[in-house]
Motif scaffolding. Structure first.
Motif, PDB file in Angstrom:
ATOM      1  N   HIS A  36      -3.115  77.752  -6.384  1.00  0.00           N
ATOM      2  CA  HIS A  36      -2.995  77.415  -4.952  1.00  0.00           C
ATOM      3  C   HIS A  36      -3.864  78.309  -4.066  1.00  0.00           C
ATOM      4  O   HIS A  36      -3.492  78.612  -2.940  1.00  0.00           O
ATOM      5  CB  HIS A  36      -1.538  77.491  -4.492  1.00  0.00           C
ATOM      6  CG  HIS A  36      -0.584  76.733  -5.354  1.00  0.00           C
ATOM      7  ND1 HIS A  36      -0.582  75.364  -5.410  1.00  0.00           N
ATOM      8  CD2 HIS A  36       0.385  77.144  -6.202  1.00  0.00           C
ATOM      9  CE1 HIS A  36       0.361  74.967  -6.243  1.00  0.00           C
ATOM     10  NE2 HIS A  36       0.951  76.022  -6.746  1.00  0.00           N
ATOM     11  N   TRP A  39      -5.303  76.424  -0.834  1.00  0.00           N
ATOM     12  CA  TRP A  39      -4.227  76.210   0.136  1.00  0.00           C
ATOM     13  C   TRP A  39      -3.863  77.526   0.821  1.00  0.00           C
ATOM     14  O   TRP A  39      -3.649  77.575   2.036  1.00  0.00           O
ATOM     15  CB  TRP A  39      -3.033  75.604  -0.582  1.00  0.00           C
ATOM     16  CG  TRP A  39      -1.905  75.132   0.267  1.00  0.00           C
ATOM     17  CD1 TRP A  39      -1.891  74.957   1.616  1.00  0.00           C
ATOM     18  CD2 TRP A  39      -0.617  74.764  -0.189  1.00  0.00           C
ATOM     19  NE1 TRP A  39      -0.674  74.498   2.022  1.00  0.00           N
ATOM     20  CE2 TRP A  39       0.127  74.373   0.934  1.00  0.00           C
ATOM     21  CE3 TRP A  39      -0.014  74.728  -1.435  1.00  0.00           C
ATOM     22  CZ2 TRP A  39       1.455  73.948   0.848  1.00  0.00           C
ATOM     23  CZ3 TRP A  39       1.300  74.291  -1.526  1.00  0.00           C
ATOM     24  CH2 TRP A  39       2.015  73.910  -0.397  1.00  0.00           C
ATOM     25  N   LYS A  83       3.211  79.253  -3.872  1.00  0.00           N
ATOM     26  CA  LYS A  83       3.514  77.894  -3.406  1.00  0.00           C
ATOM     27  C   LYS A  83       4.637  77.921  -2.375  1.00  0.00           C
ATOM     28  O   LYS A  83       4.546  77.251  -1.340  1.00  0.00           O
ATOM     29  CB  LYS A  83       3.899  77.013  -4.593  1.00  0.00           C
ATOM     30  CG  LYS A  83       4.166  75.582  -4.219  1.00  0.00           C
ATOM     31  CD  LYS A  83       4.501  74.759  -5.439  1.00  0.00           C
ATOM     32  CE  LYS A  83       4.808  73.328  -5.070  1.00  0.00           C
ATOM     33  NZ  LYS A  83       5.160  72.530  -6.254  1.00  0.00           N
TER      34      LYS A  83
END
Length: 125
Positions: A36, A39, A83
């Protein structure tokens, strides 16, 4: 005596000193662990509420490091934390953005009403 048995006796059994062990090739499958990092970078640049985006980016980098070393469980743990932090940063960032837009809209309407009432009062002079 069968023909095959006769051929074995004539040719002789194979002269192997010991039975040949089977060959086993272990192929490590690449376990895909999403880190991730993109992101997290987006959240740290644009939605860095309470530094959650930056902390998520740090955990994403740790997850990538663990993956490069071969520690899949450690990488999954760091990726899971990244996350969760990314989700929190995204939700809080969206809520704060909506709140700011609503406050600006309400403030604009309030200022417009105050100006219009001020203009009504000053027309009488």
């Amino acid at each position: 005596m069968l023909k095959e048995e006769h051929e074995v006796r004539v040719l002789g059994a194979p002269n192997y000193p010991a039975p040949v062990p089977p060959t086993v090739i272990n192929i490590r499958s690449e376990t895909s662990v999403p880190d991730h990092i993109v992101w997290s970078l987006f959240n740290s640049l644009f939605l860095n509420v309470c530094c959650l985006g930056f902390v998520a980016f740090a955990y994403s980098v740790k997850s990538r490091d663990r993956k490069m070393v071969g520690d899949v469980l450690g990488a999954q743990s760091y990726a899971s934390t990244a996350k969760c932090l990314n989700v929190c940063a995204l939700v809080l960032g969206i809520l704060l953005t909506i709140g700011v837009i609503v406050l600006l809209g309400v403030g604009h309407v309030a200022v417009y009403q105050m100006v219009s009432e001020f203009m009504k009062k000053n027309r009488g002079y």
